[in-house]
Design an enzyme around this catalytic site. Sequence first.
Site, PDB file in Angstrom:
ATOM      1  N   ASP A 129     -12.424   5.404  -4.993  1.00 38.88           N
ATOM      2  CA  ASP A 129     -11.103   6.008  -5.170  1.00 38.88           C
ATOM      3  C   ASP A 129     -10.642   6.527  -3.814  1.00 38.88           C
ATOM      4  OD1 ASP A 129     -10.843   5.569  -7.925  1.00 38.88           O
ATOM      5  OD2 ASP A 129     -11.926   7.398  -8.415  1.00 38.88           O
ATOM      6  N   ASP A 147      -6.475   1.502 -10.785  1.00 44.00           N
ATOM      7  CA  ASP A 147      -6.055   2.506 -11.765  1.00 44.00           C
ATOM      8  C   ASP A 147      -4.543   2.473 -11.972  1.00 44.00           C
ATOM      9  OD1 ASP A 147      -8.725   3.337 -11.898  1.00 44.00           O
ATOM     10  OD2 ASP A 147      -8.425   4.909 -10.391  1.00 44.00           O
TER      11      ASP A 147
END
Length: 174
Positions: A129, A147
Amino acid sequence: MSVAGTARTDDGRYRVIFWLTAACVALDQATKAAVTASLPLHGSMRVVPGLFDLVHVRNRGAAFGFLNRSDMDWQFWLFLLATLVACGLILGMARTARYSRTLFVGFGLILGGAVGNLIDRVRLRAVIDFLDFYMGVWHWPAFNVADVAICVGALLAAFVLWFRSGAAGPSGNG
């Protein structure tokens, strides 16, 4: 439906889904490679002070850090199975759904995001991330391109499915 009574697959639905899936995976993996090449693990770079940073973190859990714990190994298998089941469900829904380009774009984005994160999960046992938004003390958990694709795809698919079954009546080509 064709004469044989099976879902039509010659209407381009799978081309839309698979090209978008491939594009999402490519963009997701390219951005993750750029982040890992330019930032050490747990490093950060301020982009817009007080709003947005690039970071390099690893998430062993699900979206927004759910079950992100290093003392548990079973969550890898849970999320691997959940991803494979979700991909199967999306492809099954695509096979039987009435044609809607918007719906199939949504499905492609969901699949692309799922596969992008699955690659990380299998390769690293965690998802990379790097997008970090915050305002004052409010801090959104870091996330990635995959995402975003999953969220946008889910919104598109939900929109089409909602209006197909709702009071608005059946939709045309979405």
